[in-house]
Motif scaffolding. Structure first.
Motif, PDB file in Angstrom:
ATOM      1  N   ASP A  86      -7.355  16.075 -11.405  1.00  0.00           N
ATOM      2  CA  ASP A  86      -8.431  15.241 -11.586  1.00  0.00           C
ATOM      3  C   ASP A  86      -8.580  14.616 -12.885  1.00  0.00           C
ATOM      4  OD1 ASP A  86      -8.929  15.634  -8.852  1.00  0.00           O
ATOM      5  OD2 ASP A  86     -10.503  17.203  -9.088  1.00  0.00           O
ATOM      6  N   ALA A  87      -8.609  15.284 -13.970  1.00  0.00           N
ATOM      7  CA  ALA A  87      -8.538  14.997 -15.273  1.00  0.00           C
ATOM      8  C   ALA A  87      -7.615  13.649 -15.494  1.00  0.00           C
ATOM      9  CB  ALA A  87      -8.326  16.186 -16.325  1.00  0.00           C
ATOM     10  N   TRP A  88      -6.339  13.849 -15.185  1.00  0.00           N
ATOM     11  CA  TRP A  88      -5.665  12.453 -15.365  1.00  0.00           C
ATOM     12  C   TRP A  88      -5.928  11.291 -14.595  1.00  0.00           C
ATOM     13  CZ3 TRP A  88      -2.834   9.501 -12.333  1.00  0.00           C
ATOM     14  CH2 TRP A  88      -1.765   8.563 -12.727  1.00  0.00           C
ATOM     15  N   LEU A  89      -6.490  11.539 -13.483  1.00  0.00           N
ATOM     16  CA  LEU A  89      -7.061  10.597 -12.591  1.00  0.00           C
ATOM     17  C   LEU A  89      -8.332   9.808 -13.009  1.00  0.00           C
ATOM     18  CD1 LEU A  89      -6.283   8.447 -10.340  1.00  0.00           C
ATOM     19  CD2 LEU A  89      -7.492  10.290  -8.774  1.00  0.00           C
ATOM     20  N   SER A  90      -8.985  10.775 -13.665  1.00  0.00           N
ATOM     21  CA  SER A  90     -10.393  10.347 -14.106  1.00  0.00           C
ATOM     22  C   SER A  90      -9.807   9.548 -15.418  1.00  0.00           C
ATOM     23  CB  SER A  90     -11.296  11.611 -14.522  1.00  0.00           C
ATOM     24  OG  SER A  90     -11.641  12.090 -13.493  1.00  0.00           O
ATOM     25  N   LEU A 139       0.874  -1.165   0.321  1.00  0.00           N
ATOM     26  CA  LEU A 139      -0.035   0.098   0.072  1.00  0.00           C
ATOM     27  C   LEU A 139       0.906   1.091   0.006  1.00  0.00           C
ATOM     28  CD1 LEU A 139      -2.717   1.038   0.160  1.00  0.00           C
ATOM     29  CD2 LEU A 139      -2.828   0.834   2.559  1.00  0.00           C
ATOM     30  N   ARG A 140       1.855   1.112   0.940  1.00  0.00           N
ATOM     31  CA  ARG A 140       2.787   2.339   0.748  1.00  0.00           C
ATOM     32  C   ARG A 140       3.350   2.719  -0.450  1.00  0.00           C
ATOM     33  NH1 ARG A 140       8.198   2.479   1.204  1.00  0.00           N
ATOM     34  NH2 ARG A 140       8.351   0.469   1.897  1.00  0.00           N
ATOM     35  N   LEU A 141       3.949   1.646  -1.220  1.00  0.00           N
ATOM     36  CA  LEU A 141       4.425   1.920  -2.337  1.00  0.00           C
ATOM     37  C   LEU A 141       3.500   2.212  -3.578  1.00  0.00           C
ATOM     38  CD1 LEU A 141       6.834  -1.332  -2.644  1.00  0.00           C
ATOM     39  CD2 LEU A 141       7.501   1.157  -2.222  1.00  0.00           C
ATOM     40  N   GLY A 142       2.379   1.904  -3.359  1.00  0.00           N
ATOM     41  CA  GLY A 142       1.067   2.052  -4.251  1.00  0.00           C
ATOM     42  C   GLY A 142       0.800   3.636  -4.323  1.00  0.00           C
ATOM     43  N   VAL A 143       0.729   3.951  -2.956  1.00  0.00           N
ATOM     44  CA  VAL A 143       0.328   5.428  -2.544  1.00  0.00           C
ATOM     45  C   VAL A 143       1.467   6.399  -3.119  1.00  0.00           C
ATOM     46  CG1 VAL A 143      -0.054   7.045  -0.758  1.00  0.00           C
ATOM     47  CG2 VAL A 143      -1.375   4.724  -1.027  1.00  0.00           C
ATOM     48  N   MET A 144       2.811   5.925  -2.760  1.00  0.00           N
ATOM     49  CA  MET A 144       3.689   6.780  -3.307  1.00  0.00           C
ATOM     50  C   MET A 144       3.726   6.870  -4.750  1.00  0.00           C
ATOM     51  SD  MET A 144       6.707   5.470  -0.440  1.00  0.00           S
ATOM     52  CE  MET A 144       8.115   6.412  -1.477  1.00  0.00           C
ATOM     53  N   ARG A 145       3.549   5.898  -5.457  1.00  0.00           N
ATOM     54  CA  ARG A 145       3.869   5.939  -6.790  1.00  0.00           C
ATOM     55  C   ARG A 145       2.727   6.874  -7.218  1.00  0.00           C
ATOM     56  NH1 ARG A 145       4.757  -0.248  -6.984  1.00  0.00           N
ATOM     57  NH2 ARG A 145       6.758  -0.341  -6.988  1.00  0.00           N
ATOM     58  N   LEU A 146       1.303   6.621  -6.885  1.00  0.00           N
ATOM     59  CA  LEU A 146       0.488   7.369  -7.432  1.00  0.00           C
ATOM     60  C   LEU A 146       0.486   8.873  -7.193  1.00  0.00           C
ATOM     61  CD1 LEU A 146      -2.561   7.621  -8.744  1.00  0.00           C
ATOM     62  CD2 LEU A 146      -3.354   6.640  -6.536  1.00  0.00           C
ATOM     63  N   ALA A 147       0.794   9.137  -5.963  1.00  0.00           N
ATOM     64  CA  ALA A 147       1.212  10.499  -5.478  1.00  0.00           C
ATOM     65  C   ALA A 147       2.157  11.097  -6.428  1.00  0.00           C
ATOM     66  CB  ALA A 147       1.609  10.677  -4.380  1.00  0.00           C
ATOM     67  N   ARG A 148       3.230  10.460  -6.755  1.00  0.00           N
ATOM     68  CA  ARG A 148       4.292  10.986  -7.810  1.00  0.00           C
ATOM     69  C   ARG A 148       3.691  11.156  -9.268  1.00  0.00           C
ATOM     70  NH1 ARG A 148       7.841   6.716  -8.248  1.00  0.00           N
ATOM     71  NH2 ARG A 148       8.200   6.769  -6.237  1.00  0.00           N
ATOM     72  N   ARG A 149       2.982  10.241  -9.517  1.00  0.00           N
ATOM     73  CA  ARG A 149       2.275  10.457 -10.857  1.00  0.00           C
ATOM     74  C   ARG A 149       1.310  11.818 -10.935  1.00  0.00           C
ATOM     75  NH1 ARG A 149       2.060   7.076 -15.097  1.00  0.00           N
ATOM     76  NH2 ARG A 149       1.369   8.420 -16.075  1.00  0.00           N
ATOM     77  N   LEU A 150       0.462  11.896  -9.656  1.00  0.00           N
ATOM     78  CA  LEU A 150      -0.157  12.840  -9.742  1.00  0.00           C
ATOM     79  C   LEU A 150       0.215  14.268  -9.681  1.00  0.00           C
ATOM     80  CD1 LEU A 150      -3.146  11.678  -7.373  1.00  0.00           C
ATOM     81  CD2 LEU A 150      -3.511  12.423  -9.302  1.00  0.00           C
ATOM     82  N   ARG A 151       1.533  14.445  -8.913  1.00  0.00           N
ATOM     83  CA  ARG A 151       2.149  15.456  -8.595  1.00  0.00           C
ATOM     84  C   ARG A 151       2.947  16.053  -9.941  1.00  0.00           C
ATOM     85  NH1 ARG A 151       4.188  13.138  -3.753  1.00  0.00           N
ATOM     86  NH2 ARG A 151       5.996  12.502  -5.121  1.00  0.00           N
ATOM     87  N   SER A 152       3.164  14.919 -10.991  1.00  0.00           N
ATOM     88  CA  SER A 152       3.546  15.129 -11.987  1.00  0.00           C
ATOM     89  C   SER A 152       2.681  16.072 -13.244  1.00  0.00           C
ATOM     90  CB  SER A 152       4.242  14.095 -12.851  1.00  0.00           C
ATOM     91  OG  SER A 152       3.343  13.333 -13.283  1.00  0.00           O
ATOM     92  N   GLN A 153       1.246  15.761 -12.840  1.00  0.00           N
ATOM     93  CA  GLN A 153       0.311  16.449 -13.726  1.00  0.00           C
ATOM     94  C   GLN A 153       0.119  17.961 -13.486  1.00  0.00           C
ATOM     95  OE1 GLN A 153      -0.923  14.391 -16.078  1.00  0.00           O
ATOM     96  NE2 GLN A 153       0.544  13.125 -15.169  1.00  0.00           N
ATOM     97  N   ARG A 154       1.204  18.740 -13.577  1.00  0.00           N
ATOM     98  CA  ARG A 154       1.366  20.312 -13.241  1.00  0.00           C
ATOM     99  C   ARG A 154       0.720  21.105 -14.391  1.00  0.00           C
ATOM    100  NH1 ARG A 154       5.061  21.757  -9.783  1.00  0.00           N
ATOM    101  NH2 ARG A 154       4.037  23.261  -9.725  1.00  0.00           N
ATOM    102  N   VAL A 155       0.245  22.245 -13.993  1.00  0.00           N
ATOM    103  CA  VAL A 155      -0.135  23.342 -14.852  1.00  0.00           C
ATOM    104  C   VAL A 155       0.986  24.406 -14.965  1.00  0.00           C
ATOM    105  CG1 VAL A 155      -1.821  25.048 -15.082  1.00  0.00           C
ATOM    106  CG2 VAL A 155      -2.308  23.027 -14.324  1.00  0.00           C
TER     107      VAL A 155
END
Length: 144
Positions: A113-117, A15-31
């Protein structure tokens, strides 16, 4: 160790690894990459908790006040933070978000949100249902 303890430890690891990977991907979706993640964190704290002093913001962000002073200076120079006199302490100022900061935070949220959706749309309805339940459980874990 019992089997339950080993299973729980393995779940914690996965779970820790999955959350970290997802958080990293979400952080990369920058405006706007001119605003650092540290800046976004401070802005998000002000949005979540409302106007506050730089010392209070430093405490929320768990950084030393001199570090927060630099962050606030940069945010003010970008037109994202405003300073108003403290209502009871003339030595302090209260930091608040500007309209530009609110627009930036909204745009950042929409991009993530768009990336995750899009990614969620690729999953089966059953997997999305599991994630809906998992989101509530993760929120419960985070609140503990």
């Amino acid at each position: 160790m019992t089997r339950t303890t080993l299973d729980t430890a393995a779940l914690a690891h996965d779970l820790r690894l999955g959350v970290m990977r997802l958080a990293r991907r979400l952080r990369s979706q920058r405006v706007d990459t001119s605003v650092t993640l540290t800046h976004l964190s401070a802005l998000s704290t002000l949005k979540r908790h409302g106007p506050m002093s730089a010392g209070e913001l430093a405490a929320h962000e768990r950084v030393q006040p001199p570090s927060m002073t630099r962050v606030v200076g940069a945010l003010e120079a970008m037109g994202l933070v405003s300073r108003t006199p403290h209502p009871t302490d003339g030595r302090q100022v209260v930091l608040g978000l500007t309209g530009a900061a609110l627009e930036l935070l909204a745009a950042e949220g929409r991009a993530r949100d768009a990336w995750l959706s899009g990614r969620l749309h690729e999953l089966s309805p059953e997997k999305r249902a599991v994630l809906r339940e998992a989101a509530a459980i993760m929120d419960e874990l985070a609140g503990a």
